[in-house]
Design an enzyme around this catalytic site. Sequence first.
Site, short mmCIF file in Angstrom:
data_model
loop_
_atom_site.label_atom_id
_atom_site.label_comp_id
_atom_site.label_asym_id
_atom_site.label_seq_id
_atom_site.Cartn_x
_atom_site.Cartn_y
_atom_site.Cartn_z
N SER A 72 0.82 -1.21 0.00
CA SER A 72 0.00 0.00 0.00
C SER A 72 0.85 1.26 0.00
O SER A 72 0.33 2.34 -0.22
CB SER A 72 -0.97 0.01 1.18
OG SER A 72 -0.38 -0.51 2.33
N ASN A 104 -4.65 6.71 -1.04
CA ASN A 104 -4.10 6.99 0.28
C ASN A 104 -3.32 8.30 0.32
O ASN A 104 -3.25 8.96 1.36
CB ASN A 104 -3.20 5.84 0.73
CG ASN A 104 -4.02 4.64 1.18
OD1 ASN A 104 -5.21 4.77 1.46
ND2 ASN A 104 -3.39 3.48 1.20
N HIS A 115 -3.27 -3.12 -5.95
CA HIS A 115 -3.56 -2.61 -4.60
C HIS A 115 -5.04 -2.77 -4.28
O HIS A 115 -5.87 -1.98 -4.72
CB HIS A 115 -3.13 -1.14 -4.50
CG HIS A 115 -3.28 -0.57 -3.12
ND1 HIS A 115 -3.55 0.75 -2.87
CD2 HIS A 115 -3.20 -1.17 -1.90
CE1 HIS A 115 -3.63 0.94 -1.57
NE2 HIS A 115 -3.43 -0.20 -0.97
N GLU A 118 -6.52 -0.41 -7.23
CA GLU A 118 -5.54 0.46 -7.89
C GLU A 118 -4.55 -0.45 -8.60
O GLU A 118 -3.88 -1.27 -7.97
CB GLU A 118 -4.81 1.35 -6.88
CG GLU A 118 -5.65 2.53 -6.41
CD GLU A 118 -4.89 3.44 -5.43
OE1 GLU A 118 -5.20 4.64 -5.39
OE2 GLU A 118 -4.01 2.95 -4.69
#
Length: 696
Positions: A416, A487, A437, A449
């Site tokens: 991540s 993120n 991801h 992702e």
Amino acid sequence: MSAINSVTQLRTDGNVGVISINFPPVNALSAAVRDGIHGAMQAALQEPAIEAIVLICEGSTFIAGADITEFGKPPAGASLGEVQRIVEESAKPVVAAIHGTALGGGLEVALVCHWRIAVPSARLGLPEVNIGLLPGAGGTQRLPRIVGVEKALEMMTSGSPVKAAEALEIGLIDELAPEGGLQAAAVALARRVVAEKRPLRKVREQNDKVLAARGQPALFEKFRSANARKFRGLAAPEKIIQCVEAAVNLPIDEGLQLERKLFLELMQGPQSAALRYYFFASRQAWQVPGLPKDTPILPVETVGILGAGTMGAGIAMNFLNAGIPVHIVETRQEALDRGLATIRKNYENTAKKGRLQPEDIEKRMALLTGSLELQQLADVDLVIEAVFENMEVKKDIFKRLDQTCKAGAILASNTSALDLNEIASATTRPESVIGLHFFSPANVMKLLEVVRGAHTSDSVIATSMQLAKRIGKVAVLVGVCPGFVGNRILAQRQREANALIMEGAMPWAVDRVLYQFGFPMGPFAMSDLAGLDLGWNKEKSSSSTLREVLCEMDRRGQKSGAGFYDYDEKRTAVPSQLVEQTIADFAKKKGYSTREVSDEEILERCIYPMINEGAKILEEGMALRASDIDVVWVNGYGWPIHRGGPMFHGDQVGLDKVLAKMQEFERQLGPQFKPAKLLEELAGSGRKFSDLKPAR
Ligand code: 3HC
Ligand code: NAI
């Protein structure tokens, strides 16, 4: 046979005139289609040899709705109202012949036909609510007249279509036609209607079901309150309900007038604009510019997963659900056993809720194997690594995968935050390395992702995108940067949320503002849910962050009964005076002076830095398009879909306004608010994120 226009034909089959539409991909009701139907109806009505008419479509589907690309443009061609009038008032019976999907305006055209016939695979519905609208061509008045008030409310506010068999049961169609034999069956039905001299059946004249609901306002109130949570913040469902109330209480022409008025209000409102934007955004995300059309797709028939922890187990389920065999490799037997047991337990829970047949659990589990030997992955087509987030561990694994896996296998990491290129550098085949991801819980969350490394090959990218579709994910291609897209933007909001509570806003105030904006929950409620002790170590705890302080007080979130909030037995969050005091003490210790913080500031401080970060991501080419960032945030982070996504929101607010606020915050609060160059450029030239061309 005669061509009415470029998309419409009228041919005769004995005494039946067959109007066929051919406007790929979905026969949307464009000006040409409307003109075509209108012209063909006129011709069929004038032709004495034609005694009945069938309306049918070529290609994969019946009319799938109004042409969304025409919305907001000046009107052209026959109006939908004119088309419907000539059909409904036709003295010759008209039969709608339905395959694929009859949606929105498409179903509303079918509803002015006198009979409807469909193949079993057809689906019928009024999904306008999904684009922030209500059925605006009589659907709100005609559907309840056929299926009754409750079913109509459910269908129109959920937008979910019904299958042909159910449509037959609820009266929405009159007959089922054999698959592949639709036209013949429709013509036969039309002929029967003529032969039997059946009176024309007009939905507008069927009042029994709406009259049955008259004088029962409680019915609507019950529906409103039962769905209050689902409809929160949305404009369209309430207006749909109002239209159905009108269908019950007013003559149809007055109901139609109200429907028109409320439809136009929605069409001109910000929510429909956002939802229509999102409709196209979510489809565009699949397109990768620069990938040649003939890019080879690699076969993915077997998958290996490293790590049977939180992510590994969830990721495995995606493939099992799609019928793809999975082999999981762990380092410790108990971790493997735990992972396999978690997967079974998840399936059993789904089965308990009635969403999975018990035999399907076994079918899926039969596709799953596990071991402690990396060698077992020698022949798999794709490996996904989901072990501890540690660069050394990951590099070691990729080095060994490189030695173990067959040539051409895709080597993916679920990291991540780590640098995918560095991970890839541990192999001799960085072209085969990609980031996949997933989001937690990986068997539930739609977002994926797909992280393109510096050397990832076109074919590995194309295969990953296609595979994502196969396992039901929403994939967005992103580049290698800390936190990728989702993120990285989240970090901005989190930083500001944390700063705001040091400056005097309470966690519940921040949560309330973001909840009211439309997020399912605010950041502090979310932290409590996830657990404040993620990554916290009691022995090493040094009271240096507020989170640590709360954990030291054994306020570790919902699971310990307290976190930022207090929780009762029903897990209801209640603001805590103790936390308020703790925050005040902590802020004082850290040298903050507190003040009154307005709701407006909370929102702008949380949201505008996200938009700004999105601009930086675009500047760096880490996302292909602004709309891809929006797709990430809607699918992975609960961004309210009726606000399109952070980038669309920026466009709607006005980038000049976002820029001015960022500059003001930068002056007052520091360089973390420094505006992105792209934001400055766009705002300076009066452009929007949506004006940008996709990056390569
Ligand atoms: N108008 C214009 N284009 C449309 C469209 C529409 N109503 N529906 C789909 N398209 C386009 C898509 O953008 C896509 O284009 P692309 O290939 O260039 O990306 C193409 O058709 C194929 O669509 P999908 O990728 O979605 O294909 P699927 O086969 O997965 O799904 C579908 C087909 C079920 C018809 C799905 O596209 C869909 O749900 N469409 C929207 C239907 C809808 O909302 N209709 C109501 C419109 S509003 C209305 O009718 C108002 C009326 O009440 C007055
Ligand atoms: P976890 O700690 O639950 O599971 C990791 C598992 O990997 C453990 O069971 C461990 O025994 C196993 N493992 C360690 N070394 C191994 C090796 N050499 N070979 C095989 N198995 C090995 O961790 P989690 O949460 O599942 O995270 C895994 C990865 O997914 C990390 O890179 C993390 O950053 C990423 N991730 C985590 C998310 C989350 O919300 N937990 C979300 C998205 C990505």
